[in-house]
Design a protein around this motif. Structure first.
Motif: not given
Length: 168
Positions: A161, A167, A163-164, A102-103, A145, A109, A106, A30
């Motif tokens: 977003d 994830g 990806q978030s 970064w993805s 989150y 996690e 995500q 990340r």
């Protein structure tokens, strides 16, 4: 909480090393932008703290390896890592290394506590309150989150977003 408990107990009983490996991967992936983007001092310190503390947790597992209950840490994390990486390559909005990693972080996690959950399932007699607090704290962190994403979507209609959300 985790580092305090490991240091206080001087052992790794009750904790999954595989979860710690996943968190170290998450933060390393990340925060790759540390090397290519100018950032405020706050962000640099924040990101380095996450990376350093995750590595410190892994070092604790190395230092107190004889106390690590490997027979309870049975989750196969290679499948989790590969699945999350493939998903990141497919779903990333741009095919740049920073965006893919970064993805990946995500997606990873969302699965990072799976080894700890399996560990807890295999350790039903554990009476260490600190392990339970650690698991609940990380779970609560994920709930906040999700509440943050809901708040942003409700108040900033163009917020997107994916990806978030996947994830999470």
């Amino acid at each position: 909480m985790l580092l305090f408990t490991l240091a206080r107990n001087r052992n790794c009983k009750g904790f999954s090393a595989k979860t710690m490996i996943l968190y170290a991967l998450i933060f390393a992936a990340r925060y790759l932008d540390l090397f290519v983007r100018d950032q405020t001092t706050y962000l640099v310190v924040f990101k380095l703290t996450y990376i350093f503390t995750s590595i410190l947790a892994l070092f604790a597992f190395y230092a107190w390896y004889e106390t690590y209950e490997i027979h309870k840490d049975t989750c196969h994390i290679v499948a989790i890592i590969l699945g999350c990486f493939v998903a990141a390559v497919i779903i990333s909005p741009t095919f740049s290394a920073l965006e893919v990693f970064w993805s990946f972080s995500q997606f990873l996690e969302g699965f990072a506590l799976v080894p700890q959950y399996i560990f807890c399932y295999r350790d039903p007699d554990s009476k260490d309150l600190a392990v339970k607090i650690f698991v609940m704290s990380i779970g609560l962190y994920r709930v906040f989150y999700a509440l943050n994403w809901i708040y942003k979507k409700a108040n900033v209609p163009q917020y997107n977003d994916i990806q978030s959300w996947i994830g999470g």
